[in-house]
Design a protein around this motif. Sequence first.
Motif, PDB file in Angstrom:
ATOM      1  N   ALA A 103       0.833  -1.203   0.000  1.00 11.99           N
ATOM      2  CA  ALA A 103       0.000   0.000   0.000  1.00 11.99           C
ATOM      3  C   ALA A 103       0.864   1.247   0.000  1.00 11.99           C
ATOM      4  N   THR A 104       0.304   2.294  -0.548  1.00 12.59           N
ATOM      5  CA  THR A 104       0.907   3.607  -0.424  1.00 12.59           C
ATOM      6  C   THR A 104      -0.181   4.586  -0.021  1.00 12.59           C
ATOM      7  N   VAL A 105       0.219   5.621   0.682  1.00 13.68           N
ATOM      8  CA  VAL A 105      -0.708   6.676   1.088  1.00 13.68           C
ATOM      9  C   VAL A 105      -0.219   7.971   0.460  1.00 13.68           C
ATOM     10  N   LEU A 106      -1.071   8.572  -0.329  1.00 12.30           N
ATOM     11  CA  LEU A 106      -0.734   9.818  -1.012  1.00 12.30           C
ATOM     12  C   LEU A 106      -1.577  10.954  -0.451  1.00 12.30           C
ATOM     13  N   ASP A 107      -0.965  12.118  -0.368  1.00 13.12           N
ATOM     14  CA  ASP A 107      -1.640  13.303   0.146  1.00 13.12           C
ATOM     15  C   ASP A 107      -2.346  14.018  -1.008  1.00 13.12           C
ATOM     16  N   PRO A 108      -3.677  14.095  -0.984  1.00  9.07           N
ATOM     17  CA  PRO A 108      -4.383  14.743  -2.092  1.00  9.07           C
ATOM     18  C   PRO A 108      -4.041  16.225  -2.225  1.00  9.07           C
ATOM     19  N   GLY A 109      -3.628  16.860  -1.143  1.00 10.28           N
ATOM     20  CA  GLY A 109      -3.265  18.273  -1.198  1.00 10.28           C
ATOM     21  C   GLY A 109      -1.949  18.522  -1.914  1.00 10.28           C
ATOM     22  N   ALA A 110      -1.146  17.477  -2.072  1.00  9.07           N
ATOM     23  CA  ALA A 110       0.154  17.627  -2.730  1.00  9.07           C
ATOM     24  C   ALA A 110       0.080  17.373  -4.231  1.00  9.07           C
ATOM     25  N   VAL A 111      -1.093  17.009  -4.728  1.00  9.93           N
ATOM     26  CA  VAL A 111      -1.245  16.686  -6.145  1.00  9.93           C
ATOM     27  C   VAL A 111      -1.724  17.914  -6.904  1.00  9.93           C
ATOM     28  N   ARG A 112      -1.054  18.187  -7.976  1.00  5.77           N
ATOM     29  CA  ARG A 112      -1.418  19.317  -8.826  1.00  5.77           C
ATOM     30  C   ARG A 112      -1.727  18.801 -10.226  1.00  5.77           C
ATOM     31  N   GLY A 113      -2.711  19.402 -10.851  1.00  2.00           N
ATOM     32  CA  GLY A 113      -2.998  19.086 -12.246  1.00  2.00           C
ATOM     33  C   GLY A 113      -1.863  19.606 -13.125  1.00  2.00           C
ATOM     34  N   ARG A 114      -1.718  19.021 -14.280  1.00  2.00           N
ATOM     35  CA  ARG A 114      -0.691  19.466 -15.224  1.00  2.00           C
ATOM     36  C   ARG A 114      -1.172  20.714 -15.949  1.00  2.00           C
ATOM     37  N   ARG A 164       5.344  39.120 -23.346  1.00  2.00           N
ATOM     38  CA  ARG A 164       4.235  38.705 -22.494  1.00  2.00           C
ATOM     39  C   ARG A 164       4.057  37.194 -22.635  1.00  2.00           C
ATOM     40  N   ILE A 165       4.078  36.543 -21.526  1.00  2.00           N
ATOM     41  CA  ILE A 165       3.922  35.104 -21.494  1.00  2.00           C
ATOM     42  C   ILE A 165       2.473  34.798 -21.136  1.00  2.00           C
ATOM     43  N   PRO A 166       1.760  34.048 -21.973  1.00  5.93           N
ATOM     44  CA  PRO A 166       0.382  33.702 -21.624  1.00  5.93           C
ATOM     45  C   PRO A 166       0.339  32.858 -20.351  1.00  5.93           C
ATOM     46  N   ALA A 167      -0.715  33.006 -19.618  1.00  9.35           N
ATOM     47  CA  ALA A 167      -0.887  32.203 -18.407  1.00  9.35           C
ATOM     48  C   ALA A 167      -0.950  30.723 -18.796  1.00  9.35           C
ATOM     49  N   PRO A 168      -0.405  29.848 -17.947  1.00  3.86           N
ATOM     50  CA  PRO A 168      -0.479  28.425 -18.265  1.00  3.86           C
ATOM     51  C   PRO A 168      -1.928  27.976 -18.414  1.00  3.86           C
ATOM     52  N   ARG A 169      -2.158  27.084 -19.343  1.00  6.11           N
ATOM     53  CA  ARG A 169      -3.494  26.565 -19.568  1.00  6.11           C
ATOM     54  C   ARG A 169      -3.586  25.205 -18.881  1.00  6.11           C
ATOM     55  N   LEU A 170      -4.565  25.058 -18.034  1.00 13.35           N
ATOM     56  CA  LEU A 170      -4.748  23.812 -17.308  1.00 13.35           C
ATOM     57  C   LEU A 170      -5.196  22.717 -18.276  1.00 13.35           C
ATOM     58  N   ILE A 171      -4.448  21.627 -18.316  1.00 14.21           N
ATOM     59  CA  ILE A 171      -4.833  20.522 -19.194  1.00 14.21           C
ATOM     60  C   ILE A 171      -5.209  19.271 -18.407  1.00 14.21           C
ATOM     61  N   GLU A 172      -5.155  19.369 -17.081  1.00 18.81           N
ATOM     62  CA  GLU A 172      -5.537  18.240 -16.239  1.00 18.81           C
ATOM     63  C   GLU A 172      -6.088  18.796 -14.926  1.00 18.81           C
ATOM     64  N   SER A 173      -7.279  18.404 -14.568  1.00 19.46           N
ATOM     65  CA  SER A 173      -7.883  18.869 -13.324  1.00 19.46           C
ATOM     66  C   SER A 173      -7.277  18.128 -12.132  1.00 19.46           C
ATOM     67  N   HIS A 174      -7.598  18.589 -10.943  1.00 21.98           N
ATOM     68  CA  HIS A 174      -7.125  17.933  -9.725  1.00 21.98           C
ATOM     69  C   HIS A 174      -7.610  16.483  -9.676  1.00 21.98           C
TER      70      HIS A 174
END
Length: 166
Positions: free
Chosen positions: A35-46, A65-75
């Motif tokens: 088993a592993t235990v992962l912290d959901p608060g430490a996970v970021r979408g790409r 001007r650098i465009p803001a990063p576009r989220l391609i993966e939700s939490h």
Amino acid sequence: MRALVPLDGSATALAIMPAVRRLVEMAPGIEVHLATVLDPGAVRGRSEHPVREPLGAAFGTAAIRIPAPRLIESHGEAIARKSTEWREKLEDIAKAELPGAAVTVHVEWADQAAKAIIELANELDADVIAMATHGRSGLSHLLAGSVAEEVIRASGRPVLVVRAPA
């Protein structure tokens, strides 16, 4: 007999595997639960960065001007991806370290690893929890604490602990 083996991906955690192999040899019908235990608060979408220049780059008087990063993966998608990745890691460890043994893998999500390990041990009715520890002492133990120590104190189950080599 059931053994719960918590792993966090570190070399320290894997130090328990020789002892688990011996348990499997001594009790051939044992069920091993990695088993592993992962912290959901430490996970970021790409996110996607369409421009590769560093932020704030400027040439003379003209700023880029650098465009803001576009989220391609939700939490939620990131959690699903991490769950799959960790299941595969645990299955690979099982194949490499415990060939032929009855192994089940678990990916748990919690912000308190020791509590999640204890809850899983109770859910599985594990006969033993086998885990490695860093063996910290003094100030580093006081600051970092010990998941193994918390499991030993609070689980009410036998805990096989191996101190990882330094």
